[in-house]
Design a protein around this motif. Structure first.
Motif, PDB file in Angstrom:
ATOM      1  N   GLY A  71       0.807  -1.211   0.000  1.00  0.00           N
ATOM      2  CA  GLY A  71       0.000   0.000   0.000  1.00  0.00           C
ATOM      3  C   GLY A  71       0.840   1.259   0.000  1.00  0.00           C
ATOM      4  O   GLY A  71       0.557   2.214  -0.742  1.00  0.00           O
ATOM      5  N   ILE A  72       1.876   1.280   0.831  1.00  0.00           N
ATOM      6  CA  ILE A  72       2.742   2.458   0.911  1.00  0.00           C
ATOM      7  C   ILE A  72       3.450   2.700  -0.422  1.00  0.00           C
ATOM      8  O   ILE A  72       3.516   3.832  -0.918  1.00  0.00           O
ATOM      9  N   ALA A  73       3.988   1.639  -1.018  1.00  0.00           N
ATOM     10  CA  ALA A  73       4.716   1.790  -2.277  1.00  0.00           C
ATOM     11  C   ALA A  73       3.792   2.264  -3.397  1.00  0.00           C
ATOM     12  O   ALA A  73       4.175   3.107  -4.224  1.00  0.00           O
ATOM     13  N   ALA A  74       2.573   1.740  -3.439  1.00  0.00           N
ATOM     14  CA  ALA A  74       1.627   2.170  -4.477  1.00  0.00           C
ATOM     15  C   ALA A  74       1.269   3.643  -4.305  1.00  0.00           C
ATOM     16  O   ALA A  74       1.209   4.402  -5.293  1.00  0.00           O
ATOM     17  N   ALA A  75       1.035   4.058  -3.062  1.00  0.00           N
ATOM     18  CA  ALA A  75       0.680   5.457  -2.821  1.00  0.00           C
ATOM     19  C   ALA A  75       1.830   6.388  -3.166  1.00  0.00           C
ATOM     20  O   ALA A  75       1.635   7.441  -3.800  1.00  0.00           O
ATOM     21  N   LEU A  76       3.048   6.021  -2.753  1.00  0.00           N
ATOM     22  CA  LEU A  76       4.191   6.878  -3.032  1.00  0.00           C
ATOM     23  C   LEU A  76       4.515   6.909  -4.524  1.00  0.00           C
ATOM     24  O   LEU A  76       4.935   7.953  -5.042  1.00  0.00           O
ATOM     25  N   ARG A  77       4.346   5.797  -5.218  1.00  0.00           N
ATOM     26  CA  ARG A  77       4.591   5.820  -6.657  1.00  0.00           C
ATOM     27  C   ARG A  77       3.657   6.818  -7.339  1.00  0.00           C
ATOM     28  O   ARG A  77       4.053   7.496  -8.300  1.00  0.00           O
ATOM     29  N   ALA A  78       2.429   6.921  -6.828  1.00  0.00           N
ATOM     30  CA  ALA A  78       1.469   7.848  -7.431  1.00  0.00           C
ATOM     31  C   ALA A  78       1.745   9.298  -7.037  1.00  0.00           C
ATOM     32  O   ALA A  78       1.621  10.194  -7.868  1.00  0.00           O
ATOM     33  N   ARG A  79       2.124   9.543  -5.776  1.00  0.00           N
ATOM     34  CA  ARG A  79       2.251  10.911  -5.275  1.00  0.00           C
ATOM     35  C   ARG A  79       3.682  11.439  -5.274  1.00  0.00           C
ATOM     36  O   ARG A  79       3.894  12.627  -5.468  1.00  0.00           O
ATOM     37  N   ARG A  80       4.649  10.552  -4.986  1.00  0.00           N
ATOM     38  CA  ARG A  80       6.058  10.969  -4.927  1.00  0.00           C
ATOM     39  C   ARG A  80       6.895   9.932  -5.683  1.00  0.00           C
ATOM     40  O   ARG A  80       7.646   9.155  -5.088  1.00  0.00           O
TER      41      ARG A  80
END
Length: 208
Positions: A71-80
């Motif tokens: 979840g963290i990696a998916a969110a960061l790939r999208a936002r940062r």
């Protein structure tokens, strides 16, 4: 609260029991093999993306079954998208690193004292996330994870379990790879341990 608790001797037994109860008609809320659970855990990544300074270069996350890091990696790939995400496991709880080596989920023997990271296997869902989005998965021995708990308590005034203590030695390794100019974010998760357990482990390993 009216719950019926069923206890097992180890994490592999807990997963086996959960699957058996699901076959008997109960609803299984899987701790990591569920897109909704991964999305919920991804809100940690959204908070990092919003709150961390612009010079954040790397985020370090411990891995059990892989839901949190997915979840963290998916969110960061999208936002940062420029931020690298690294995983950490303890020796004897290496389900994700074994899966990445094998090219897919495989069962692993469990021997780490870090039971909260001791998933007997990752899922295809979390493996696919890690294979695509995670820079690497580092493996830390149990004694370094316990030392990390002591260091977090002493220097950061944080009480953490070894599943978070393992992040510190991993962070030092990551800095040696990417250079001292990196700015790391650590997801210090959980409090599933007692003072007696940590001091007992510290005595066993001869840690100060």
């Amino acid at each position: 609260a009216g719950a019926s608790l069923r206890l097992t001797d180890g994490m592999d037994g807990a997963f086996e029991l959960g699957m058996r109860l699901a076959d008997e008609g109960l609803t299984l809320v899987h701790p990591f093999d569920d897109p909704a659970v991964i999305a919920g855990q991804g809100t940690v990544g959204l908070e990092l993306a919003e709150d961390a300074a612009e010079d954040l270069t790397d985020v370090v996350v411990s891995i059990g079954g892989g839901g949190l890091i997915s979840g963290i990696a998916a969110a960061l790939r999208a936002r940062r998208p420029g931020v690298r995400v690294w995983g950490v496991e303890t020796a004897g709880a290496e389900a994700m690193s074994a899966a990445l080596t094998a090219g897919g989920p495989v069962p692993v023997p469990l021997s780490s004292l870090v039971t909260t990271l001791s998933a007997p296997t990752v899922s295809r869902l979390t493996y696919d996330h890690a294979a695509k989005l995670v820079e690497d998965v580092l493996v830390v021995p149990d004694h370094e994870a316990v030392q990390g708990c002591l260091d977090l308590s002493t220097h950061a005034k944080l009480w953490a379990e070894p599943a978070a203590g393992c992040l510190l030695p991993a962070a030092r390794e990551i800095l040696s790879r990417v250079g001292p100019g990196a700015h790391l974010g650590l997801v210090v998760c959980g409090g599933n341990t007692t003072l007696a357990e940590v001091t007992g482990w510290a005595e066993r390993f001869g840690l100060g």
